[in-house]
Design a protein around this motif. Sequence first.
Motif, PDB file in Angstrom:
ATOM      1  N   GLU A 290     -62.031  79.258  90.160  1.00 22.23           N
ATOM      2  CA  GLU A 290     -61.511  80.633  90.181  1.00 22.23           C
ATOM      3  C   GLU A 290     -62.641  81.546  90.613  1.00 22.23           C
ATOM      4  OE1 GLU A 290     -57.971  80.236  86.793  1.00 22.23           O
ATOM      5  OE2 GLU A 290     -59.678  81.537  86.400  1.00 22.23           O
ATOM      6  N   ARG A 291     -62.486  82.115  91.804  1.00 25.56           N
ATOM      7  CA  ARG A 291     -63.561  82.963  92.337  1.00 25.56           C
ATOM      8  C   ARG A 291     -63.619  84.314  91.617  1.00 25.56           C
ATOM      9  NH1 ARG A 291     -61.223  81.866  97.516  1.00 25.56           N
ATOM     10  NH2 ARG A 291     -60.750  84.089  97.606  1.00 25.56           N
ATOM     11  N   GLU A 292     -64.781  84.935  91.702  1.00 29.42           N
ATOM     12  CA  GLU A 292     -64.942  86.238  91.045  1.00 29.42           C
ATOM     13  C   GLU A 292     -64.046  87.299  91.655  1.00 29.42           C
ATOM     14  OE1 GLU A 292     -68.837  87.734  90.515  1.00 29.42           O
ATOM     15  OE2 GLU A 292     -69.445  86.108  89.168  1.00 29.42           O
ATOM     16  N   ASP A 293     -63.700  87.141  92.935  1.00 28.63           N
ATOM     17  CA  ASP A 293     -62.848  88.145  93.588  1.00 28.63           C
ATOM     18  C   ASP A 293     -61.371  87.924  93.263  1.00 28.63           C
ATOM     19  OD1 ASP A 293     -62.052  85.958  95.049  1.00 28.63           O
ATOM     20  OD2 ASP A 293     -62.807  86.661  96.980  1.00 28.63           O
ATOM     21  N   GLY A 294     -61.071  86.982  92.356  1.00 23.64           N
ATOM     22  CA  GLY A 294     -59.682  86.750  91.958  1.00 23.64           C
ATOM     23  C   GLY A 294     -59.003  85.647  92.755  1.00 23.64           C
ATOM     24  N   GLY A 295     -59.643  85.187  93.820  1.00 24.59           N
ATOM     25  CA  GLY A 295     -59.076  84.114  94.628  1.00 24.59           C
ATOM     26  C   GLY A 295     -59.396  82.751  94.041  1.00 24.59           C
ATOM     27  N   MET A 296     -58.938  81.732  94.711  1.00 24.63           N
ATOM     28  CA  MET A 296     -59.124  80.370  94.215  1.00 24.63           C
ATOM     29  C   MET A 296     -59.608  79.459  95.338  1.00 24.63           C
ATOM     30  SD  MET A 296     -56.263  77.950  92.405  1.00 24.63           S
ATOM     31  CE  MET A 296     -56.035  78.808  90.853  1.00 24.63           C
ATOM     32  N   ASP A 297     -60.554  78.580  95.020  1.00 27.17           N
ATOM     33  CA  ASP A 297     -61.018  77.557  95.961  1.00 27.17           C
ATOM     34  C   ASP A 297     -60.636  76.188  95.431  1.00 27.17           C
ATOM     35  OD1 ASP A 297     -62.227  79.510  97.490  1.00 27.17           O
ATOM     36  OD2 ASP A 297     -64.251  79.133  96.717  1.00 27.17           O
ATOM     37  N   MET A 298     -60.535  75.217  96.326  1.00 29.29           N
ATOM     38  CA  MET A 298     -60.357  73.819  95.902  1.00 29.29           C
ATOM     39  C   MET A 298     -61.462  72.977  96.513  1.00 29.29           C
ATOM     40  SD  MET A 298     -56.374  72.645  95.903  1.00 29.29           S
ATOM     41  CE  MET A 298     -56.573  71.181  94.881  1.00 29.29           C
ATOM     42  N   TRP A 299     -61.887  71.965  95.765  1.00 29.97           N
ATOM     43  CA  TRP A 299     -62.822  70.980  96.304  1.00 29.97           C
ATOM     44  C   TRP A 299     -62.028  69.854  96.977  1.00 29.97           C
ATOM     45  CZ3 TRP A 299     -67.825  71.198  97.211  1.00 29.97           C
ATOM     46  CH2 TRP A 299     -68.597  72.149  96.528  1.00 29.97           C
ATOM     47  N   VAL A 300     -62.451  69.520  98.192  1.00 32.73           N
ATOM     48  CA  VAL A 300     -61.772  68.484  98.980  1.00 32.73           C
ATOM     49  C   VAL A 300     -62.799  67.417  99.346  1.00 32.73           C
ATOM     50  CG1 VAL A 300     -60.444  68.032 101.087  1.00 32.73           C
ATOM     51  CG2 VAL A 300     -60.217  70.239  99.910  1.00 32.73           C
ATOM     52  N   ALA A 301     -62.433  66.150  99.203  1.00 27.58           N
ATOM     53  CA  ALA A 301     -63.341  65.061  99.573  1.00 27.58           C
ATOM     54  C   ALA A 301     -62.963  64.521 100.951  1.00 27.58           C
ATOM     55  CB  ALA A 301     -63.256  63.940  98.538  1.00 27.58           C
ATOM     56  N   ARG A 302     -63.960  63.984 101.642  1.00 28.79           N
ATOM     57  CA  ARG A 302     -63.711  63.267 102.908  1.00 28.79           C
ATOM     58  C   ARG A 302     -64.012  61.804 102.645  1.00 28.79           C
ATOM     59  NH1 ARG A 302     -61.614  64.367 107.948  1.00 28.79           N
ATOM     60  NH2 ARG A 302     -62.712  66.367 108.026  1.00 28.79           N
ATOM     61  N   ARG A 303     -62.982  60.943 102.761  1.00 28.67           N
ATOM     62  CA  ARG A 303     -63.172  59.520 102.486  1.00 28.67           C
ATOM     63  C   ARG A 303     -64.153  58.894 103.492  1.00 28.67           C
ATOM     64  NH1 ARG A 303     -59.061  57.315  99.340  1.00 28.67           N
ATOM     65  NH2 ARG A 303     -59.055  55.313 100.410  1.00 28.67           N
ATOM     66  N   ALA A 304     -64.933  57.957 102.984  1.00 31.87           N
ATOM     67  CA  ALA A 304     -65.902  57.288 103.852  1.00 31.87           C
ATOM     68  C   ALA A 304     -65.192  56.578 105.004  1.00 31.87           C
ATOM     69  CB  ALA A 304     -66.703  56.278 103.026  1.00 31.87           C
ATOM     70  N   LYS A 305     -65.838  56.592 106.169  1.00 36.06           N
ATOM     71  CA  LYS A 305     -65.265  55.914 107.354  1.00 36.06           C
ATOM     72  C   LYS A 305     -65.181  54.404 107.142  1.00 36.06           C
ATOM     73  CE  LYS A 305     -65.792  59.752 110.068  1.00 36.06           C
ATOM     74  NZ  LYS A 305     -66.204  60.593 108.924  1.00 36.06           N
ATOM     75  N   SER A 306     -65.992  53.912 106.207  1.00 32.57           N
ATOM     76  CA  SER A 306     -66.058  52.470 105.986  1.00 32.57           C
ATOM     77  C   SER A 306     -64.977  51.965 105.036  1.00 32.57           C
ATOM     78  CB  SER A 306     -67.430  52.132 105.390  1.00 32.57           C
ATOM     79  OG  SER A 306     -67.606  52.876 104.189  1.00 32.57           O
ATOM     80  N   LYS A 307     -64.214  52.878 104.428  1.00 33.73           N
ATOM     81  CA  LYS A 307     -63.207  52.413 103.471  1.00 33.73           C
ATOM     82  C   LYS A 307     -62.097  51.655 104.193  1.00 33.73           C
ATOM     83  CE  LYS A 307     -61.685  54.209  99.805  1.00 33.73           C
ATOM     84  NZ  LYS A 307     -62.159  53.834  98.464  1.00 33.73           N
ATOM     85  N   PRO A 308     -61.595  50.556 103.579  1.00 33.71           N
ATOM     86  CA  PRO A 308     -60.541  49.787 104.259  1.00 33.71           C
ATOM     87  C   PRO A 308     -59.226  50.568 104.320  1.00 33.71           C
ATOM     88  CG  PRO A 308     -60.968  48.903 102.053  1.00 33.71           C
ATOM     89  CD  PRO A 308     -62.012  49.942 102.302  1.00 33.71           C
ATOM     90  N   THR A 309     -59.007  51.445 103.357  1.00 30.89           N
ATOM     91  CA  THR A 309     -57.744  52.196 103.342  1.00 30.89           C
ATOM     92  C   THR A 309     -58.016  53.676 103.597  1.00 30.89           C
ATOM     93  OG1 THR A 309     -57.934  52.501 100.952  1.00 30.89           O
ATOM     94  CG2 THR A 309     -56.639  50.613 101.703  1.00 30.89           C
ATOM     95  N   TRP A 310     -57.213  54.240 104.490  1.00 30.89           N
ATOM     96  CA  TRP A 310     -57.271  55.672 104.808  1.00 30.89           C
ATOM     97  C   TRP A 310     -58.696  56.147 105.128  1.00 30.89           C
ATOM     98  CZ3 TRP A 310     -52.197  57.189 104.703  1.00 30.89           C
ATOM     99  CH2 TRP A 310     -51.338  56.462 103.867  1.00 30.89           C
ATOM    100  N   PRO A 311     -59.468  55.404 105.947  1.00 30.78           N
ATOM    101  CA  PRO A 311     -60.847  55.829 106.226  1.00 30.78           C
ATOM    102  C   PRO A 311     -60.879  57.204 106.889  1.00 30.78           C
ATOM    103  CG  PRO A 311     -60.137  54.164 107.796  1.00 30.78           C
ATOM    104  CD  PRO A 311     -59.085  54.213 106.730  1.00 30.78           C
ATOM    105  N   GLY A 312     -61.795  58.041 106.417  1.00 34.39           N
ATOM    106  CA  GLY A 312     -62.025  59.333 107.062  1.00 34.39           C
ATOM    107  C   GLY A 312     -61.038  60.430 106.721  1.00 34.39           C
ATOM    108  N   ARG A 313     -59.987  60.080 105.975  1.00 31.42           N
ATOM    109  CA  ARG A 313     -58.984  61.124 105.644  1.00 31.42           C
ATOM    110  C   ARG A 313     -59.490  61.995 104.492  1.00 31.42           C
ATOM    111  NH1 ARG A 313     -53.618  59.424 107.296  1.00 31.42           N
ATOM    112  NH2 ARG A 313     -52.648  61.139 106.155  1.00 31.42           N
ATOM    113  N   LEU A 314     -58.879  63.169 104.333  1.00 32.21           N
ATOM    114  CA  LEU A 314     -59.213  64.066 103.222  1.00 32.21           C
ATOM    115  C   LEU A 314     -58.595  63.532 101.933  1.00 32.21           C
ATOM    116  CD1 LEU A 314     -58.662  67.482 105.053  1.00 32.21           C
ATOM    117  CD2 LEU A 314     -60.801  66.196 104.747  1.00 32.21           C
ATOM    118  N   ASP A 315     -59.224  63.874 100.798  1.00 29.05           N
ATOM    119  CA  ASP A 315     -58.803  63.285  99.527  1.00 29.05           C
ATOM    120  C   ASP A 315     -59.071  64.282  98.395  1.00 29.05           C
ATOM    121  OD1 ASP A 315     -58.014  61.450  97.577  1.00 29.05           O
ATOM    122  OD2 ASP A 315     -59.281  59.833  98.348  1.00 29.05           O
ATOM    123  N   HIS A 316     -58.566  63.950  97.224  1.00 33.91           N
ATOM    124  CA  HIS A 316     -58.895  64.731  96.035  1.00 33.91           C
ATOM    125  C   HIS A 316     -60.359  64.525  95.656  1.00 33.91           C
ATOM    126  CE1 HIS A 316     -54.567  65.365  95.279  1.00 33.91           C
ATOM    127  NE2 HIS A 316     -55.025  66.450  94.700  1.00 33.91           N
TER     128      HIS A 316
END
Lengths: 319, 319
Positions: B152-178
Amino acid sequence: MASTVVGASGDSRDDVDPALSPFMYWIARCNNGLANLDTYAPFRFQGTTVGYVDRTFAVDHLERFPDAFVCDGGEVRLQQCLEDMKDLEERSCAVQQALLRLRDEGVITGWRDELYPVLTSFEAPPVLLMERAASVYFGIKAYGVHVNGYVEREDGGMDMWVARRAKSKPTWPGRLDHIVAGGQPHGISPTDNVVKECGEEAGIAKELAEKAVPVGAVSYCSEYSYGLKRDVLFCYDLKLPDEFVPVAVDGEVDDFCRMPVERVVDVVKRRVEEHGNDTYKDNCNLVVIDFLVRHGFIGPETPGYLDIIRGLRPGQELC
Amino acid sequence: MASTVVGASGDSRDDVDPALSPFMYWIARCNNGLANLDTYAPFRFQGTTVGYVDRTFAVDHLERFPDAFVCDGGEVRLQQCLEDMKDLEERSCAVQQALLRLRDEGVITGWRDELYPVLTSFEAPPVLLMERAASVYFGIKAYGVHVNGYVEREDGGMDMWVARRAKSKPTWPGRLDHIVAGGQPHGISPTDNVVKECGEEAGIAKELAEKAVPVGAVSYCSEYSYGLKRDVLFCYDLKLPDEFVPVAVDGEVDDFCRMPVERVVDVVKRRVEEHGNDTYKDNCNLVVIDFLVRHGFIGPETPGYLDIIRGLRPGQELC
């Protein structure tokens, strides 16, 4: 406080399995119509089911108006020329003539002189406008807005505002209720409706009411003596300032009470058979349970957690 | 980051109706198995459906093991003496013998040496323990936890943290994730699992991870070349301090990025056909859409609002 449930409380719902967990009790109670859905005749408009009619009601009272209704093949629909009619007012007027006769005969009671939209989906234009008192006999889907008014306490805890319905109300007199809840009229957005109801029901100023956050919807299918009540309730969370005190504006609420969420959980765990009016109006329980799930007061360690989440929005009923 | 989805991204999902709205696109994509459910043979244990098996797979590969499997009456079940067996380990061992043969023949690939519980419901004890690589051919229901990490930002807005999956992962490599997500092992509560995964995947200390709030669940039914993937994801919201920065601990994430929720909405509106890896891993979209609904970023004015809410938890799949 405009009610989104028509009919007396407790009506025909006394067969809820006593072994059910407290939260599932309310879900089962509000969805006592789901199991009997196929004992009703679907009311269809141009092939889309828009309601459900008690089969005896259809035979006894709708078949007598062949200019308006067709009852065959296990379903009820409008006469073909009415379905084909382009003008909504004209179509509605033709149906209204039959319904007025049923009112005069004393078959349809509690006439309100309020037209209710019959919809194929919430976002589609109405296919028929039907007197509200009549629409309950047709199992028309209805929509409402319910507002969870809560306070984040300085000690990190949370309180909720709870209303006590006036003893004089025809529906659910004396039961506990949301700080603000109401039916969803056609032609106004749910969010604008929340702002309007906030002012009318609890004296919540527009600037504060506009901070209400839409957080989802619950749905249910209840069976009453007159037929099925199929409702979708748009849920809102409204964070209220610590110093805010609601005011009963329109005389439909006896008083408001602020209580810790932990006590609200205890209230929702009560059964109406034992605690009578010290329980929420049936459908409010579903909205409060949804609130408790979204805020982590009901979690995966709660027995039947996934059943509760599923039960708040039974499949096909949410459309 | 342990994946809750097994299989290659994009597999057999390229037939999503291009006219669907952005949010319904992901719901349809993740539920491409629902329409085909009755082309699978139910896998039943003592009369309860615990999975779904491709009929060709059943005929070609399970009928060959009559000591373990019975395929008749349109369903697959365990041999009667295995169903009657009291000991879980013993029953599982007997089934495992057949599955090992299928592994050795190259029919079942990607063996993990990890036993997966076969459940009649999330809270019931397992009726069978089955190698994870095999369980996907049986359409066993799987559970996972997904954490929405937000600020929760000080200006009242909201940010989310997004992960980038490793390119080496066997499943969904390189996709965005929680920021944190993982499969739900048996014998640990979802909430304890969240704390464990928070530490392993993003370097989130126990004290902070314990503040994650359970907020509900989403479910889906995806069809892959090997069969149906039926998942239930327990969703958590974790409010992170402004100064917190996640750390990629186990090498499964390439980097983390913090973005305003409005940009997350734009990301979810992207289609994988056009934006490739700059989209969330398919199932994450459902959890993020649920977050956006609960926090009012998707509201009743969003086209198809009720369809979206219903689509996040398709009826019978959530059990």
